[in-house]
Design a protein around this motif. Sequence first.
Motif, PDB file in Angstrom:
ATOM      1  N   THR A   1      75.475  15.197   6.734  1.00  0.00           N
ATOM      2  CA  THR A   1      74.276  14.359   6.781  1.00  0.00           C
ATOM      3  C   THR A   1      74.237  13.563   8.069  1.00  0.00           C
ATOM      4  N   LEU A   2      75.390  12.999   8.419  1.00  0.00           N
ATOM      5  CA  LEU A   2      75.456  12.253   9.682  1.00  0.00           C
ATOM      6  C   LEU A   2      75.097  13.152  10.856  1.00  0.00           C
ATOM      7  N   GLY A   3      75.659  14.346  10.826  1.00  0.00           N
ATOM      8  CA  GLY A   3      75.427  15.280  11.926  1.00  0.00           C
ATOM      9  C   GLY A   3      73.954  15.614  12.094  1.00  0.00           C
ATOM     10  N   ILE A   4      73.245  15.668  10.974  1.00  0.00           N
ATOM     11  CA  ILE A   4      71.821  15.984  11.060  1.00  0.00           C
ATOM     12  C   ILE A   4      71.038  14.760  11.504  1.00  0.00           C
ATOM     13  N   ALA A   5      71.468  13.589  11.028  1.00  0.00           N
ATOM     14  CA  ALA A   5      70.678  12.395  11.290  1.00  0.00           C
ATOM     15  C   ALA A   5      70.861  11.869  12.707  1.00  0.00           C
ATOM     16  N   VAL A   6      72.096  11.922  13.223  1.00  0.00           N
ATOM     17  CA  VAL A   6      72.348  11.325  14.529  1.00  0.00           C
ATOM     18  C   VAL A   6      71.776  12.231  15.625  1.00  0.00           C
ATOM     19  N   PRO A   7      70.944  11.694  16.512  1.00  0.00           N
ATOM     20  CA  PRO A   7      70.372  12.521  17.579  1.00  0.00           C
ATOM     21  C   PRO A   7      71.489  13.009  18.503  1.00  0.00           C
ATOM     22  N   ASN A   8      71.297  14.159  19.112  1.00  0.00           N
ATOM     23  CA  ASN A   8      72.411  14.736  19.865  1.00  0.00           C
ATOM     24  C   ASN A   8      72.747  13.942  21.118  1.00  0.00           C
ATOM     25  N   PHE A   9      71.807  13.143  21.653  1.00  0.00           N
ATOM     26  CA  PHE A   9      72.174  12.381  22.844  1.00  0.00           C
ATOM     27  C   PHE A   9      72.991  11.146  22.484  1.00  0.00           C
ATOM     28  N   VAL A  10      72.770  10.614  21.274  1.00  0.00           N
ATOM     29  CA  VAL A  10      73.623   9.518  20.819  1.00  0.00           C
ATOM     30  C   VAL A  10      75.043  10.035  20.624  1.00  0.00           C
ATOM     31  N   LEU A  11      75.101  11.200  20.003  1.00  0.00           N
ATOM     32  CA  LEU A  11      76.398  11.834  19.802  1.00  0.00           C
ATOM     33  C   LEU A  11      77.071  12.083  21.147  1.00  0.00           C
ATOM     34  N   ALA A  12      76.273  12.517  22.129  1.00  0.00           N
ATOM     35  CA  ALA A  12      76.821  12.799  23.455  1.00  0.00           C
ATOM     36  C   ALA A  12      77.402  11.533  24.061  1.00  0.00           C
ATOM     37  N   SER A  13      76.669  10.420  23.970  1.00  0.00           N
ATOM     38  CA  SER A  13      77.180   9.178  24.549  1.00  0.00           C
ATOM     39  C   SER A  13      78.492   8.780  23.891  1.00  0.00           C
TER      40      SER A  13
ATOM     41  N   TRP B   1      90.466  13.330  28.112  1.00  0.00           N
ATOM     42  CA  TRP B   1      90.783  14.748  27.998  1.00  0.00           C
ATOM     43  C   TRP B   1      89.826  15.629  28.784  1.00  0.00           C
ATOM     44  N   LEU B   2      88.565  15.213  28.867  1.00  0.00           N
ATOM     45  CA  LEU B   2      87.532  16.104  29.392  1.00  0.00           C
ATOM     46  C   LEU B   2      86.764  15.436  30.524  1.00  0.00           C
ATOM     47  N   PRO B   3      86.171  16.228  31.409  1.00  0.00           N
ATOM     48  CA  PRO B   3      85.394  15.628  32.506  1.00  0.00           C
ATOM     49  C   PRO B   3      84.026  15.146  32.026  1.00  0.00           C
ATOM     50  N   ALA B   4      83.427  14.276  32.846  1.00  0.00           N
ATOM     51  CA  ALA B   4      82.197  13.613  32.414  1.00  0.00           C
ATOM     52  C   ALA B   4      80.984  14.514  32.470  1.00  0.00           C
TER      53      ALA B   4
ATOM     54  N   CYS C   1      78.362  18.833  21.331  1.00  0.00           N
ATOM     55  CA  CYS C   1      77.255  17.942  20.997  1.00  0.00           C
ATOM     56  C   CYS C   1      76.001  18.732  20.650  1.00  0.00           C
ATOM     57  N   LEU C   2      75.837  19.858  21.321  1.00  0.00           N
ATOM     58  CA  LEU C   2      74.648  20.658  21.062  1.00  0.00           C
ATOM     59  C   LEU C   2      74.742  21.329  19.717  1.00  0.00           C
ATOM     60  N   GLY C   3      75.936  21.809  19.369  1.00  0.00           N
ATOM     61  CA  GLY C   3      76.094  22.568  18.128  1.00  0.00           C
ATOM     62  C   GLY C   3      76.246  21.711  16.891  1.00  0.00           C
TER      63      GLY C   3
ATOM     64  N   VAL D   1      67.829  17.655  26.704  1.00  0.00           N
ATOM     65  CA  VAL D   1      68.390  16.322  26.895  1.00  0.00           C
ATOM     66  C   VAL D   1      69.851  16.405  27.317  1.00  0.00           C
ATOM     67  N   LEU D   2      70.593  17.273  26.641  1.00  0.00           N
ATOM     68  CA  LEU D   2      72.025  17.349  26.923  1.00  0.00           C
ATOM     69  C   LEU D   2      72.294  17.831  28.334  1.00  0.00           C
ATOM     70  N   GLU D   3      71.481  18.782  28.800  1.00  0.00           N
ATOM     71  CA  GLU D   3      71.722  19.285  30.152  1.00  0.00           C
ATOM     72  C   GLU D   3      71.551  18.176  31.167  1.00  0.00           C
ATOM     73  N   ARG D   4      70.655  17.238  30.866  1.00  0.00           N
ATOM     74  CA  ARG D   4      70.459  16.157  31.799  1.00  0.00           C
ATOM     75  C   ARG D   4      71.643  15.193  31.755  1.00  0.00           C
ATOM     76  N   ILE D   5      72.133  14.917  30.543  1.00  0.00           N
ATOM     77  CA  ILE D   5      73.250  13.986  30.419  1.00  0.00           C
ATOM     78  C   ILE D   5      74.496  14.552  31.083  1.00  0.00           C
TER      79      ILE D   5
END
Lengths: 642, 310
Positions: free
Chosen positions: B138-150, B162-165, B180-182, B249-253
Amino acid sequence: MNAGLRKYFPYAIGLLLFVALAWAVSFDPPPPADFTFINGAEIKSVDPSKVTGAPEGRIINAVLEGLYRPMPNPDDPTQMIPLPAAATGHTLSDDGRVYTFDMRQDAYWVNPDGSRLRPVTAEDFRWSWMRTLHPATACEYVYQLYYIKNADKYNRRIVEPGDPVEVELSDAPNPDQDFPRGTIVRGELLKIDKPPEPEIPAGVNDIRRGKIMADWNESWVYEVQIDGVTRKFTRADRPAGGVEKCRWLLLDFNHVGVKVNDKDQLEVTLKDPTPYFLDLAAFYVLYPMNRECIETHGFPNWTKTENIVTNGPFRMVARHIRERIRLQKNQHYWDAGNVKLNTVDALAVESETTNLNMFMEGQVDWATTVPSAVVPELKGMPEFRSGPMMTTYFYRLNVKRKPLNDKRVRQALAMAINKQTICDRILRAGQVPARTLVPPGLTGYESPARLPYDPARARELLAAAGFPGGQSFPKLQILYNTNESHKIIAEVIQRQWRENLRIDVEIKNLEWKVFLDALHKKEYDIARSAWIGDYPDPNTFLDMFVTDGPQNETGWSNKKYDELIAAAAAQGDAARRMQMMHDAEEILVDEVPIIPVYFYVSINMVQPQVKNFHSNIQDIHPLHIIEIDKSQAGKAGGRASR
Amino acid sequence: MIRFLLKRLGWMVLTLWVVFTVSFFMMRAAPGGPFSQERNLPPDIERNIAERYNLNDPLPLQYLKELLRVAVPPFDLGYSYRLQDYRVGEVIAQGFPISASLGVLAMLFALTLGVSAGLMSALRRNTWLDYSFMAMATLGIAVPNFVLASLAIILFVFLLGWLPAAGWGTLSQVALPALCLGAPFAAYIARLMRTGMLEVLGQDYIRTAYAKGLAPRTVLLRHALRGAIIPVVSYLGPATAGILTGSLVLERIFAIPGMGTHFIEAANQRDYTLAMGMVLVYTLLLFLMNTLVDISYAVIDPRVKLSERA
């Protein structure tokens, strides 16, 4: 559905997914570059005659080189001055109009594979400027060449009977390309036969009117005397009998003030003495391009990495759109010994936040923008480099609309804004409140400041204009392009006007292109604007506001101002010229068709190991003098291996 | 089958034409154009530019010229107005593999995580495992992917390191964006899988299979899975659409030079040709994906006949 097929289907899908996965994760990254920086938006082109932006300027300055190029002053690295590049020096005639440039003998064009092609000559510059001035190229910055004698007539296709003209016939080898040109014949224009001028129906918009006039212009028939024979030419298709079709009919380029003399020097004759001409020669619009390369591959294919012929300190070896441009040191550059970087990556990242993330994480060595909201926290860091910048933020006022047509109203609005608060509380990066259009820091020029923050006087002026206490003042609108900073500044000014003048204004934001549209159509009351100087001279700011100037956009017109600007342009004596511009600016800041708000500061984030990076008012940072001092590598040390 | 495919092809051509026409006129209806900018051009220079790009022709004529150029082989989409060094085809050729790579990884991640989570939830119905998985879904569906990305960037890039920005080119740079996309699709697929599984497990033929003495694993994977996966398969069509749009959105972030980035920039810069190229490619992709999904119904579920579907 075949039962056998169905049985194997899951395996087929499984195989497909596996193959897709293998393909998706197969990466072959190139080795990291010596220096990586973020160049902002993806560049529009590498062709100097087709672009106007700063990101394009950085790449063009790396792969091409003009007669001069902007470099830090050896005595004061925070000041950029034009230093000889493809030219070794110049001499100036006594009347200040003729520049003679000596060409550098060991400056070469290099092929896409890095091998030497041939020396750069004065003729390269003459041809390149001809191409930039040619109307077919449609260069947007072409007015930077208008200082050259007759250049504007050539570009704007102005010819009059008695002028020497050049006619390009319609036999160009490739009709889709403007260069190479068809056969050129030269002669004298005898007369122009114009069919009767068309009636423009009332109520038709500007574009339609332009089209009708352009069609009429195309139908003109030119009588030219060539080698004793009179020939007729027209640009229209299907000409009448006895008339030849031509592609272009322009003023003869041999009469434009640029030529190669018999000592292989480039002789440039200007219309008026122009003290900042060397700055223009160091500006990328005047950089040369290789004629054979363009004529072989055409535009835009000549810019591809496998075709491009360049003469700058770097070569473009790879270009991935909206990702990165990889530059490699040009071994045959005349100053290659002093170029310390071997590979440079220019990344195209638009998001300010991502810019900062990549910098903080050590992925890039230089970030050109940061989100303005975090500037106060970044200010203390040694990586945060800022300095005064030759850019002004101002509000345009539409002086054709009531009550902005009344000077007292405009002055009242200007004096009721507390710009110091805006700089200190909102911008917080050291920006300077502005009471003039021209920013400080230009050598030899002092701006006349007027209209300080004085709410009491502002109220008096408003009352004198017929709106005592703000009564019955119409509700004006502040228009700005969508951006958080512009919004906050507009809100603050709205509040200050309400408190100080008791007037109400509304604020409205429009998306960038829509905003520009409204600005050009003058459908605004007050519009947020900014202007970056093209060269370090007050003229780049002041000549915006002459009557009907293309950058004016306010409807403001003042004859004395126009006269002063024109006189300053023709004035040879430097001190007298500065005085004339000072007098002109006095008129501007008194009449306030624009309200200056603040002067920008340049903001760059630079890793500690980067040397020879200096903040300057033009925010120009040549790549070929940058050095990396590995001993100072901070956080980037661990990540640089990526 | 062939008739089905031919019919689909016909519909695809019609859809592309409608999309082309609507996009063409809508794009030009927006104020501002590809050449409007802050520094104004004198009218003659503007006219030079307009002539070069045929902008002086009346609009219907421009439309017809462009339609002819695009519809007839070699399907020339023209030059980008803004990226003047490139043809639209070249931009798409550079951007498409990148977006496809990202999309494939996101989709695979979504499928793997979603299907396994959904399966486990269905089998351990009403236990803490089930509840926690469904809550996360439910969280995964509700939270927008750019919030998740941040949040992911703060966690994985700055806190854990661990990972580059951002950027593109290495495996570590694709991990975070794919995740984040998936994630929202993994969540949705988990729920669908769980529902589908529960429904199938209640069917008669499953009871028969158990009654025959087949091992639980065989029953699940061979018999139940096929029926349960139908809702997931049918979701793949809209999921592709979602991945395509979510990637903008993600590609821009994450500064990924994929089609999403090109699409946004084309819209902002009024780059008519590039935007049109993007729109047509997206339409084509979606159409193909939906057709594939429809065909796979017939393969997976013997009860479905293609002719009914079409």
